[in-house]
Design a protein around this motif. Structure first.
Motif, mmCIF file in Angstrom:
data_model
loop_
_atom_site.group_PDB
_atom_site.id
_atom_site.type_symbol
_atom_site.label_atom_id
_atom_site.label_comp_id
_atom_site.label_asym_id
_atom_site.label_seq_id
_atom_site.Cartn_x
_atom_site.Cartn_y
_atom_site.Cartn_z
ATOM 1 N N GLU B 344 0.908 -1.222 0.034
ATOM 2 C CA GLU B 344 -0.054 0.028 0.051
ATOM 3 C C GLU B 344 0.821 1.082 -0.025
ATOM 4 O OE1 GLU B 344 -2.792 0.516 3.458
ATOM 5 O OE2 GLU B 344 -3.101 2.588 2.674
ATOM 6 N N LEU B 345 2.006 1.182 0.889
ATOM 7 C CA LEU B 345 2.820 2.473 0.773
ATOM 8 C C LEU B 345 3.478 2.547 -0.583
ATOM 9 C CD1 LEU B 345 4.419 4.536 2.473
ATOM 10 C CD2 LEU B 345 6.078 2.602 2.995
ATOM 11 N N VAL B 346 3.882 1.582 -1.060
ATOM 12 C CA VAL B 346 4.627 1.721 -2.441
ATOM 13 C C VAL B 346 3.545 1.996 -3.455
ATOM 14 C CG1 VAL B 346 5.572 0.533 -4.587
ATOM 15 C CG2 VAL B 346 6.150 -0.219 -1.971
ATOM 16 N N ARG B 347 2.321 1.790 -3.474
ATOM 17 C CA ARG B 347 1.364 2.401 -4.407
ATOM 18 C C ARG B 347 0.882 3.579 -4.104
ATOM 19 N NH1 ARG B 347 -1.453 -2.511 -3.566
ATOM 20 N NH2 ARG B 347 -0.820 -4.068 -5.514
ATOM 21 N N ARG B 348 0.842 4.033 -2.851
ATOM 22 C CA ARG B 348 0.619 5.503 -2.293
ATOM 23 C C ARG B 348 1.867 6.428 -3.134
ATOM 24 N NH1 ARG B 348 -2.252 7.764 1.867
ATOM 25 N NH2 ARG B 348 -2.182 10.172 1.554
ATOM 26 N N LEU B 349 3.176 5.914 -2.816
ATOM 27 C CA LEU B 349 4.006 6.801 -3.304
ATOM 28 C C LEU B 349 4.062 6.929 -4.914
ATOM 29 C CD1 LEU B 349 6.968 4.963 -1.268
ATOM 30 C CD2 LEU B 349 6.483 7.499 -1.078
ATOM 31 N N GLY B 350 3.477 5.894 -5.279
ATOM 32 C CA GLY B 350 3.367 5.760 -6.780
ATOM 33 C C GLY B 350 2.347 6.795 -7.305
ATOM 34 N N LYS B 351 1.165 6.652 -6.574
ATOM 35 C CA LYS B 351 0.042 7.535 -6.800
ATOM 36 C C LYS B 351 0.282 9.279 -6.670
ATOM 37 C CE LYS B 351 -4.780 8.189 -6.034
ATOM 38 N NZ LYS B 351 -4.868 9.305 -5.760
ATOM 39 N N ASP B 352 1.120 9.297 -5.464
ATOM 40 C CA ASP B 352 1.412 10.751 -5.109
ATOM 41 C C ASP B 352 2.128 11.371 -6.293
ATOM 42 O OD1 ASP B 352 -0.251 10.761 -2.939
ATOM 43 O OD2 ASP B 352 1.441 10.833 -1.519
ATOM 44 N N ILE B 353 3.164 10.532 -6.676
ATOM 45 C CA ILE B 353 4.080 11.041 -7.792
ATOM 46 C C ILE B 353 3.120 11.232 -9.192
ATOM 47 C CG2 ILE B 353 5.906 10.535 -9.500
ATOM 48 C CD1 ILE B 353 7.289 9.151 -7.287
ATOM 49 N N GLY B 354 2.386 10.291 -9.303
ATOM 50 C CA GLY B 354 1.469 10.542 -10.510
ATOM 51 C C GLY B 354 0.582 11.701 -10.372
ATOM 52 N N ASP B 355 -0.093 12.058 -9.178
ATOM 53 C CA ASP B 355 -0.766 13.110 -9.136
ATOM 54 C C ASP B 355 -0.010 14.288 -8.784
ATOM 55 O OD1 ASP B 355 -2.848 11.132 -9.471
ATOM 56 O OD2 ASP B 355 -3.403 11.039 -7.247
ATOM 57 N N MET B 356 1.227 14.209 -8.718
ATOM 58 C CA MET B 356 2.178 15.366 -8.420
ATOM 59 C C MET B 356 1.691 15.879 -6.927
ATOM 60 S SD MET B 356 2.837 16.907 -11.999
ATOM 61 C CE MET B 356 4.463 17.521 -11.789
ATOM 62 N N ASN B 357 1.345 15.165 -5.887
ATOM 63 C CA ASN B 357 0.788 15.693 -4.789
ATOM 64 C C ASN B 357 2.161 15.480 -3.814
ATOM 65 O OD1 ASN B 357 -1.614 16.521 -5.290
ATOM 66 N ND2 ASN B 357 -2.626 14.533 -4.840
ATOM 67 N N ARG B 358 2.149 16.147 -2.758
ATOM 68 C CA ARG B 358 3.349 15.948 -1.722
ATOM 69 C C ARG B 358 2.610 15.631 -0.279
ATOM 70 N NH1 ARG B 358 7.823 20.296 -0.763
ATOM 71 N NH2 ARG B 358 9.193 19.140 0.822
ATOM 72 N N THR B 359 2.597 14.270 0.143
ATOM 73 C CA THR B 359 1.953 14.285 1.299
ATOM 74 C C THR B 359 3.075 13.694 2.349
ATOM 75 O OG1 THR B 359 1.041 12.097 0.657
ATOM 76 C CG2 THR B 359 -0.381 13.922 0.261
ATOM 77 N N LEU B 360 2.676 13.665 3.538
ATOM 78 C CA LEU B 360 3.557 13.147 4.490
ATOM 79 C C LEU B 360 3.132 11.629 4.699
ATOM 80 C CD1 LEU B 360 3.423 15.758 7.238
ATOM 81 C CD2 LEU B 360 5.453 15.272 5.929
ATOM 82 N N LYS B 361 4.342 10.846 4.475
ATOM 83 C CA LYS B 361 4.099 9.195 4.554
ATOM 84 C C LYS B 361 4.411 8.923 5.932
ATOM 85 C CE LYS B 361 3.461 9.543 0.007
ATOM 86 N NZ LYS B 361 4.204 10.861 -0.035
ATOM 87 N N ALA B 362 4.699 9.734 6.765
ATOM 88 C CA ALA B 362 5.225 9.202 8.189
ATOM 89 C C ALA B 362 4.038 8.195 8.815
ATOM 90 C CB ALA B 362 5.425 10.277 9.096
ATOM 91 N N SER B 363 3.006 8.512 8.739
ATOM 92 C CA SER B 363 1.921 7.462 9.466
ATOM 93 C C SER B 363 1.848 6.325 8.760
ATOM 94 C CB SER B 363 0.652 8.400 9.619
ATOM 95 O OG SER B 363 0.054 8.099 8.425
ATOM 96 N N LEU B 364 2.023 6.114 7.387
ATOM 97 C CA LEU B 364 1.943 5.042 6.659
ATOM 98 C C LEU B 364 3.116 4.271 6.968
ATOM 99 C CD1 LEU B 364 0.604 5.398 3.171
ATOM 100 C CD2 LEU B 364 -0.068 3.821 4.647
ATOM 101 N N LEU B 365 4.134 4.911 6.794
ATOM 102 C CA LEU B 365 5.639 4.209 7.208
ATOM 103 C C LEU B 365 5.638 3.531 8.567
ATOM 104 C CD1 LEU B 365 8.144 3.726 5.582
ATOM 105 C CD2 LEU B 365 9.010 5.856 6.643
ATOM 106 N N LYS B 366 5.085 4.261 9.321
ATOM 107 C CA LYS B 366 5.107 3.748 10.940
ATOM 108 C C LYS B 366 4.179 2.574 11.004
ATOM 109 C CE LYS B 366 5.527 8.055 13.525
ATOM 110 N NZ LYS B 366 4.705 9.055 14.288
ATOM 111 N N ARG B 367 2.986 2.524 10.427
ATOM 112 C CA ARG B 367 2.147 1.310 10.448
ATOM 113 C C ARG B 367 2.798 0.265 9.621
ATOM 114 N NH1 ARG B 367 -3.077 3.364 7.496
ATOM 115 N NH2 ARG B 367 -3.142 1.125 6.856
ATOM 116 N N VAL B 368 3.578 0.447 8.593
ATOM 117 C CA VAL B 368 4.212 -0.566 8.002
ATOM 118 C C VAL B 368 5.515 -1.238 9.072
ATOM 119 C CG1 VAL B 368 5.858 -1.397 6.065
ATOM 120 C CG2 VAL B 368 3.902 0.389 5.609
#
Lengths: 497, 497
Positions: B344-368
């Motif tokens: 999910e984290l990898v997909r989310r990273l890809g999606k953020d690049i795709g949409d050119m968004n910049r979100t904090l991934k800290a919480s996702l990374l923590k969950r992983v």
């Protein structure tokens, strides 16, 4: 000599002028050009051959007699040589084939279209020509994108521009067949000169390059396996660089690893060399027709499968979670023996391909398997070291696991802990297991959470050895692939040493 | 629609004639061409654009007025369009730059050489020209082999043939400057047409392709991670294909794995797209100058480092030594949770690049990290299952190890054994550990050597989880790399969801 050069450099530096700096950098530049040529003399040979080919074809114009025969169309020969002359014989043949077939097709197409246009009246003629140009441009461009036709990309380009040139100049000069013929003649002359110079003067064979490239791949896999394992068993965890810093810096202290990675990325190079080699006639050591060049690509693929394991081993070496040094030292002898044998087998396979010998590898493979088995047994004997004897503490650990869901990443704290531990246990005798267990038990009482991670860390050694064993398991396939290549390429058999 | 097509096909088949077969294969061929175009409409657009460009430049000759202005030299425009027109805007610019600079340099060189030759007498002139051609041919060929100049290979070819054409035809026609100028004009016209058509009519931007390619890479890594883990936990060892058969067959039942391998081999593609994208002006979503295209290549490299772990996981999945099914089932929940979160984290990273968004991934990374830690704890709790409790049997195993040096490779016999075991233990309750140990102990008495190997086999599970954990550890670097790209490319920030 280097001493002499040094003193000379010093003299130049003593001048202290910017002129001296320029001279120095010029010298450095000349040195690097010299090195570049000396590393691979084929580069110099290739360059001189191109010079010779364009000179020869220019003579056709510079000397009066041939110029009067062929006329100005002869400049197309020059264009053909410049575009067709490639590094290897095979790719020159390939490009020449593309050029010849493309020109021929374009000529036929152009003549047909021009005859059609001539049948129409004066107003329709340019319209028909224009439409035909549009169609040829569209169709050739679409076709060259088709995956199986991508190698003939150049041929489609040739069709397009030859067609346009013939039909357009035919329209203005009135005789398309004559124009087409003249141009085909001069292209043929250019192609002939390019091929003759390429084959006659110090030919650079794609097959030979492919052969050497594959052998180099075997050596680099063997080297990087040994390098990686050596670093793993010797690494005491004290000077462990950060992964994030080294991941992009290409691991400057690991030359063999970089060569191995080049091997991993060489699939495209092997493919294109094999593609070119197929065009070459029997030559040098490769004496029979239909030499199995595509087998080289297959062996290369199996070799890459082995190299993926080396990459994984390298990943464990630079992993964030590391097995304690004393544990690694314990299995050092077995790991090094298995590695040494495996690397020797890989090198031997490479050498046999290089020398075109066909030897039985059974005994070598047996020895590798035997030493791998000894490693397995050693791991098995000491497997209790890799895990903690948790039999009674299961329920305790379970609750621990539930509370452990807090998100702080374990690796960093653990990493520092390992460094301390490895310092503390540095002078550990490798077989006094009871003492180790006691100490571990003390650690357990004090820091239960870290201990849980320590166990996972010890499993990192299990990972390393599993990957090493898997590498050895794949060697069997590599031996098979090399054996198949040897039989198809009719390598000479030798009695096994 | 497909039903209709089917009935139609049946009708055709009912005719039973070879004519019908031909018609069918024609139809299949047309369908595949249609599919090919529909998959990527840019292919059709590109083809039509090439047609348009050659048509436009041909009009300069077909229509009387421009032809009378420019003369026959205008055919060089056609050649330029055919050679210069590339798939993306960036590579057309790049090739145009090579062509322009190459032609210019060649023109200047040729004029200088021709003036020199004119100063000499009539006999020396062709000799000077011949020598200069040889030198230019040699030097340009050598330079294009120089690693940092390889991207400009085409430019050196242009220098070579333009120089030869100008100086040779200048020698025969007597006015090299005039010849050079005429040719440069027509090349400039061709280049201008190529660039204008490429940019004005539905431009295909290399930057856009690079952006999509990178996002696709993230998805394929996530997909293949999930696919590989799913196969691993579900694989009961019964229908395990031979590695040797599958290694070359591209694993037909694992589409995501093949896409992941494409990602691994895509470094050259990303490089060349980034190289082209640098030539492009701001466009579409990439609005500012000096857009950090090279960061895409870096993120791609870190992504490949993660993908290497997936390859290693895949290696364990198809390894010759397999952990028993019941053991895999035991950790299934934890493995699947950690995998799901990581994917999910990898997909989310890809999606953020795709949409050119910049979100904090800290919480996702923590969950992983948290779920990975739970996996570690689970492994640790049950680590005694991964190894045999050999504490007292050390010496016995040691002698076993020495006799074990006989060379029969263990994998095959073991493999068959596992199949039987996994059948026998199929309905194993995942936590009744004592019963398992008893059975294992019985096995031990009967076949001690196999048992040693079984322990190593169980360690294969440890390898799998270690690699999975290492994958998660590398995700941190991936998050960093994406974060750096986001900040350099000025992606728009969003509040974290």
């Amino acid at each position: 000599m280097s001493g002499k050069k040094g003193s000379c450099n010093n003299k130049v530096e003593a001048e202290g002028s910017s002129n001296g700096g320029l001279l120095l950098s010029c010298k450095a530049w000349a040195m690097s050009v010299w090195e570049f040529g000396r590393d691979e003399p084929n580069r110099v040979i290739f360059s001189l051959k191109v010079g010779l080919a364009v000179l020869l074809v220019s003579l056709l114009i510079l000397i009066r007699a041939p110029y009067e025969t062929f006329g100005t169309n002869i400049i197309w020969s020059i264009l053909t040589v410049a575009i067709m002359f490639e590094y290897t014989v095979g790719s020159t043949f390939n490009k020449g084939f593309n050029r010849a077939l493309g020109s021929l097709l374009a000529g036929v197409l152009a003549i047909v279209a021009a005859q059609l246009a001539l049948c129409a009246d004066r107003v329709l003629e340019p319209i028909i020509i224009g439409i035909s140009i549009f169609i040829v441009g569209t169709v050739t461009s679409f076709m060259k994108l088709w995956p199986s036709l991508v190698p003939y990309e150049y041929g489609f380009r040739v069709i397009l521009f030859t067609y346009c040139l013939i039909i357009v100049s035919g329209y203005r000069m009135g005789n398309p067949i004559r124009t087409a013929m003249d141009r085909l003649y001069s292209i043929a002359i250019g192609g002939l000169v390019a091929v003759l110079v390429n084959v006659m003067v110090c030919p650079i064979w794609a097959g030979e390059l492919l052969h050497r490239e594959l052998v180099k791949g075997f050596d680099s896999v063997a080297d990087s396996l040994e390098e990686c394992v050596k670093k793993y068993v010797e690494d005491d965890g004290l000077d462990h660089p950060e992964f994030s810093k080294t991941v992009m810096d290409e691991f400057p202290d690991e030359p063999a690893y970089r060569r191995c990675r080049t091997t991993l990325n060489s699939s495209a190079k092997l493919d294109s060399l094999a593609q070119s080699a197929k065009w070459e006639p029997p030559h040098g050591r490769f004496k029979h027709f239909f030499y199995p060049w595509s087998e080289y690509v297959k062996v290369g693929a199996v070799l890459r499968y082995c190299a993926y394991e080396v990459m994984a081993l390298h990943g464990v070496l630079h992993s964030e979670i590391q097995a304690p040094y004393n544990l690694r030292v314990m299995f050092r002898a077995e790991i090094e023996e298995a590695t040494g044998q495996a690397a020797e087998l890989v090198r031997r396979l490479g050498k046999d391909i290089g020398d075109m010998n066909r030897t039985l590898k059974a005994s070598l493979l047996k020895r590798v398997h035997a030493s791998t088995e000894r490693l397995q047994v050693a791991i098995d004997m000491h497997s209790f070291l890799l895990t903690s004897s948790y039999d009674r503490a299961t329920s305790a650990a379970k609750t621990d696991g539930d509370t452990d869901a807090n998100p702080s990443p374990p690796s960093e704290t653990y990493h520092e802990m390992t460094r301390k531990t490895s310092k503390r246990l540095y002078s550990w005798p490798s077989r006094e297991v009871d003492a180790y267990e006691e100490e571990a038990a003390v650690g357990n009482l004090l820091v239960p959470r870290m201990r849980a991670l320590e166990s996972t860390a010890a499993l990192s050694l299990a990972t390393f050895t599993s990957l090493l064993i898997e590498f050895v398991a794949r060697l069997g396939h590599l031996v098979d692939a090399v054996e198949e290549l040897s039989s198809m390429a009719k390598f000479k058999s030798e009695v096994e040493l």
